[in-house]
Enzyme design. Structure first.
Site, short mmCIF file in Angstrom:
data_model
loop_
_atom_site.label_atom_id
_atom_site.label_comp_id
_atom_site.label_asym_id
_atom_site.label_seq_id
_atom_site.Cartn_x
_atom_site.Cartn_y
_atom_site.Cartn_z
N THR A 195 0.84 -1.20 0.00
CA THR A 195 0.00 0.00 0.00
C THR A 195 0.87 1.24 0.00
O THR A 195 1.80 1.34 0.79
CB THR A 195 -0.87 0.03 1.27
OG1 THR A 195 -1.81 -1.02 1.16
CG2 THR A 195 -1.59 1.35 1.44
N ARG A 223 -15.32 -4.99 3.22
CA ARG A 223 -14.38 -4.46 4.23
C ARG A 223 -13.64 -3.24 3.69
O ARG A 223 -13.18 -3.20 2.56
CB ARG A 223 -13.38 -5.56 4.59
CG ARG A 223 -12.35 -5.16 5.66
CD ARG A 223 -11.05 -4.71 5.06
NE ARG A 223 -9.99 -4.53 6.05
CZ ARG A 223 -8.81 -3.96 5.78
NH1 ARG A 223 -8.56 -3.51 4.57
NH2 ARG A 223 -7.91 -3.84 6.71
N GLY A 247 0.01 -1.55 6.44
CA GLY A 247 -0.09 -2.70 7.33
C GLY A 247 -1.54 -2.99 7.69
O GLY A 247 -2.47 -2.57 6.99
C1 SD4 Z 1 -5.51 -2.00 4.76
N1 SD4 Z 1 -3.58 -0.72 5.36
O1 SD4 Z 1 -6.42 -2.06 3.96
C2 SD4 Z 1 -4.18 -1.49 4.30
C3 SD4 Z 1 -3.38 -2.64 3.86
C4 SD4 Z 1 -1.96 -2.36 3.51
O2 SD4 Z 1 -0.23 -2.89 2.11
O3 SD4 Z 1 -1.31 -1.48 4.02
N2 SD4 Z 1 -1.45 -3.13 2.59
O4 SD4 Z 1 -5.63 -2.39 5.92
#
Ligand code: SD4
Length: 337
Positions: A195, A223, A247
């Site tokens: 992300t 979600r 994360g």
């Molecule tokens: C989430 N923070 O949807 C995001 C996921 C993420 O790299 O950071 N993925 O929870």
């Protein structure tokens, strides 16, 4: 309680204990933070234009810097940067090529915020390659901050965005493999999160931020994570600086991590100290909630000093001031192999 969970608890408790006693790298950490703080006090030369992004997104910081050096707004920089992984089919956590939810739908979340405190966001958006640009349109063309699902899609189409298939062959294959066991385990780093949260300060010294993601792979349908939530996945305040997260979003949302980091910097912490405090809050609050998980933060203050910190090893970031470089972030769980 599972073995892993117990191990994580023990490690976290030991790490906190060791840190509080100054046994592990606390000294080094302090030295580093002090250096940063002193540098910002003594060196009044502006360290901008500058841009920082979660993970080794040097393609994104390159694109952002191009805008900044052309004299454009930080807002243009972060949008241009975020679009790079959004369009990259190999990036399985963002935009086109992102891993789908457990029903096979790629659903996208994004937000953007400028130096005036304007913000725009989209959640649960499907079939649009550049959610960050739709988020910017929400900010600039509507009286709202966030549009979701079908409404966000209708708005995007009305704004001229093209509807496209976001599920690539590679992502469909990974989903079909996941269906064999249907186990949802947000992994620490074995499968990288990618992300992108990106912050930039332009030549005028104004800050903006953006964050875009396809969210956790194989999440429940519907979600929405932290990434499109202003103050959670990303936040900027032109008086102070900005922060962005990556994360496991559930813990970033419930601690409003990016807003927290900006407020800690407002109270005098360096970006590094603020990132560390935000990570420690999550560890303290949620260490007994399940399997080990990862959260990483980046931060930038208005002088152009930066910080980065994560719970687990393996988080890195791209930073472009004079050179475009990638760095490993410092992390909390030092005794974890
Ligand atoms: C989430 N923070 O949807 C995001 C996921 C993420 O790299 O950071 N993925 O929870």
């Amino acid at each position: 309680m599972s073995i892993n969970r117990r191990k994580f608890l023990n490690r976290s408790i030991l790490s906190s204990f060791a840190l509080s006693l100054g046994i592990i790298s606390c000294k080094d950490e302090k030295a580093k933070s002090t250096d940063v703080a002193e540098a910002s006090l003594t060196n009044s030369a502006p360290k901008y234009p500058i841009t920082i992004a979660t993970w080794d997104n040097r393609g994104a910081t390159e694109a952002a810097m191009k805008e900044l050096l052309a004299g454009k707004r930080a807002l243009d920089g972060v949008e241009a940067g975020a679009k790079i992984p959004e369009a990259n089919p190999k990036d399985t956590s963002v935009g086109y090529g992102g891993f789908p939810d457990r029903d096979g739908n790629v659903t996208l979340d994004a937000c953007i915020m400028d130096e005036k405190g304007n913000a725009g966001a989209v959640t649960f958006l499907q079939g649009i390659k550049h959610p960050i640009s739709v988020a910017r349109k929400v900010m600039e063309e509507t009286p709202h901050v966030m549009l979701s699902g079908q409404g966000a899609l209708d708005f995007a189409i009305a704004q001229g965005f093209k509807q496209e298939e976001m599920l690539t062959e590679n992502a469909a294959k990974a989903w079909k493999k996941w269906l064999e066991k249907k186990e949802y385990q947000p992994k620490v780093n074995s499968e990288r999160h990618d992300t992108i949260g990106i912050l930039a300060i332009d030549q005028k010294g104004d800050i903006s931020g953006a964050c875009t993601t396809s969210g956790m792979a194989f999440k429940m349908h519907g979600r929405v994570g932290d990434s499109p939530i202003i103050g959670a996945g990303m936040y900027v305040d032109n008086e102070v600086g900005g922060a962005a997260a990556t994360g496991l979003g559930e813990y970033v949302m419930t601690t409003l991590g990016s807003f927290l980091i900006v407020e800690l910097m407002r109270q005098g912490m360096t970006p590094q100290e603020a990132c560390e405090e935000a990570v420690k809050r999550i560890v303290k609050k949620y260490e007994d909630t399940g399997e080990p998980f990862q959260v990483g933060y980046i931060a930038l203050n208005k002088q152009g000093d930066h910080g980065a910190y994560s719970i687990q090893k393996g988080f890195n970031y791209a930073l472009y001031h004079k050179e475009n470089e990638a760095f490993e972030a410092d992390y909390f769980n030092k005794d974890k192999k």
